[in-house]
Design a protein around this motif. Structure first.
Motif, short mmCIF file in Angstrom:
data_model
loop_
_atom_site.label_atom_id
_atom_site.label_comp_id
_atom_site.label_asym_id
_atom_site.label_seq_id
_atom_site.Cartn_x
_atom_site.Cartn_y
_atom_site.Cartn_z
N SER A 94 -6.21 9.01 -1.04
CA SER A 94 -6.62 7.72 -0.48
C SER A 94 -6.98 7.88 0.98
O SER A 94 -6.42 8.73 1.69
CB SER A 94 -5.49 6.69 -0.64
N ILE A 128 0.83 -1.21 0.00
CA ILE A 128 0.00 0.00 0.00
C ILE A 128 0.86 1.25 0.00
O ILE A 128 0.63 2.19 -0.76
CB ILE A 128 -0.95 0.01 1.22
N CYS A 182 -6.42 2.05 10.04
CA CYS A 182 -5.47 1.14 10.68
C CYS A 182 -6.01 0.70 12.03
O CYS A 182 -6.39 1.53 12.86
CB CYS A 182 -4.12 1.83 10.87
N VAL A 186 -7.33 5.47 4.47
CA VAL A 186 -6.93 4.17 5.00
C VAL A 186 -7.27 4.13 6.48
O VAL A 186 -7.12 5.12 7.20
CB VAL A 186 -5.42 3.93 4.80
N GLU A 233 -7.64 -0.14 2.97
CA GLU A 233 -7.97 0.98 2.12
C GLU A 233 -9.49 1.06 1.95
O GLU A 233 -10.14 0.05 1.68
CB GLU A 233 -7.30 0.84 0.75
N TRP A 275 -4.29 -2.90 8.13
CA TRP A 275 -4.55 -1.68 7.36
C TRP A 275 -5.54 -2.00 6.25
O TRP A 275 -5.42 -3.02 5.57
CB TRP A 275 -3.25 -1.14 6.77
#
Length: 415
Positions: A375, A344, A379, A377, A388, A386
């Motif tokens: 983007s 990523i 976590c 993301v 997306e 992680w």
């Protein structure tokens, strides 16, 4: 939705001892039957208070009785007894429009149900806590606290001060009532002379200015952390300044946490060091720098799992990495707790992306944005997982977000 309510109502009735007894042994597995109309108002409110926020917002369209529940004071008390709700993230795009949310309970994007006032570019989200979001009026009109679910709003004129503003923090505290109260902290001044003022929602007023003393911290860069700019050449030959330029929505961004009964506000100095203001002891100090000052990176502070963490985007050996660090007070050093998978993060190499984050529970919500890249993301810090998020499409076009602010969708949150 009615079937969902029926299932939840059955569970509630079992708790309250109102289920019918089973008949014969051959009918032992038959489900008890009842009508929702048989529920008392108190029991109905208790059942509906457990609904996810997205379902609650559709209450009024079910029937008149449920519509009346949504505005009932006792229903708000029942909702306040739910200890935690899956957070929503209020998204901010390049135009500073704030009309899209990400619902973590359903894992999808939604248009803000009550968009009144949120699309005005002069109002920028700057902080959040529990079920509230704080906005700053860029025209100098002050602050505004809003419940995004109910649309309730409250204007807070800024107190008078002439020195540079560094941080705006928002936190909640609970007294003897069923609803949480909040306070907003402004940190301002010329380094090393810092002060803060606090707005208490219970007292409905700004308290007197408090001067912070400079405590000897853990940083060896105290001579430049106060805002002095250092210029250097990057590997590509470009002139880079340590004076960080942040998105308007994150210009005064800060986070607060309670540590050993003391409230501490964390924010980034202009040179990228983490500043800590201990409001209880009335002092401030600096944490050591994570990366050398003559390096390029993007950094943001979050509170996750109740403690301070920083997220850093940097480039090294022709690849990019996004890592989460936690400060260890015992060793006075930063320790890595999570790292974005290279599959990523490598896509970020050379993009010069800006990184803006927000923490909630075990999650860190990361917005990565540059001229040719965008983007979002999420976590999970505990599991180092992680993910997306899918692109948000509005009117056939992909939305690009620069930052996000988390809040719990709570109808009972008072401004």
């Amino acid at each position: 939705m009615r079937q969902q309510i029926k299932d939840m109502a059955k569970d509630a009735l079992v708790v309250h001892g109102r289920t019918k007894k089973r008949k014969a042994s051959g009918e032992a597995h038959a489900s008890p039957t009842f009508s929702l109309d048989e529920l008392s108002q108190d029991l109905l409110e208790r059942v509906l208070s457990w609904l996810p926020a997205s379902s609650f917002l559709r209450l009024r369209s079910v029937c008149k009785r449920w519509s009346s529940v949504s505005t009932s004071p006792t229903f708000q008390i029942a909702c306040s007894q739910i200890s935690f709700r899956d957070p929503w993230f209020l998204m901010v795009d390049h135009e500073l429009n704030q009309s899209v949310i990400f619902d973590t309970s359903e894992g999808n994007w939604k248009g803000l149900i009550r968009p009144t006032g949120f699309s005005q570019a002069k109002q920028i989200a700057i902080a959040s806590c529990d079920g509230l979001v704080c906005f700053r009026d860029t025209s100098g009109g002050g602050l505004e606290v809003c419940n995004p679910v109910t649309g309730a709003r409250r204007e807070l004129p800024l107190p008078e001060f002439t020195q540079p503003l560094h941080a705006i923090s928002m936190s909640s505290f609970h007294k003897h009532s069923s609803f949480s109260s909040y306070r907003i902290v402004l940190v301002y001044g010329e380094f090393p002379n810092l002060s803060f003022r606090l707005f208490n929602s219970e007292k409905n007023q700004w308290e007197d200015e408090v001067i912070l003393t400079h405590k000897a911290g853990d940083s060896s860069d105290t001579d430049i952390s106060g805002g002095q700019t250092v210029y250097f050449l990057s590997k590509s030959g470009e002139v880079v300044a340590t004076n960080m330029l942040r998105s308007p929505s994150k210009e005064f961004s800060s986070v607060s946490s309670i540590e050993n009964g003391e409230e501490i506000v964390y924010f980034l100095s202009h040179s990228g060091t983490v500043m800590a203001c201990n409001l209880s002891k009335r002092n401030f100090y600096e944490h050591p720098r994570l990366l050398p000052i003559y390096s390029e990176y993007s950094i943001d502070v979050v509170v996750c799992k109740g403690e301070l963490m920083v997220v850093v985007l940097s480039e090294f050996l022709e690849t990019a990495s996004v890592r989460v660090w936690r400060f260890c007070k015992r060793s006075k050093s930063w320790r890595q707790v999570a790292a974005m998978p290279p599959s990523i993060s490598h896509e970020l190499y050379g993009k010069k992306a800006d990184l803006n984050c927000d923490g909630c529970g075990d999650m860190i919500f990361v917005c990565l944005n540059s001229a040719d890249f965008s983007s979002c993301v999420v976590c999970n810090v505990v599991e180092n997982v992680w993910m997306e998020l899918p692109k948000c499409v509005v009117n056939g076009e992909d939305k690009e977000f620069v930052s996000a602010f988390s809040f719990e969708p709570r109808v009972e949150a008072c401004v």
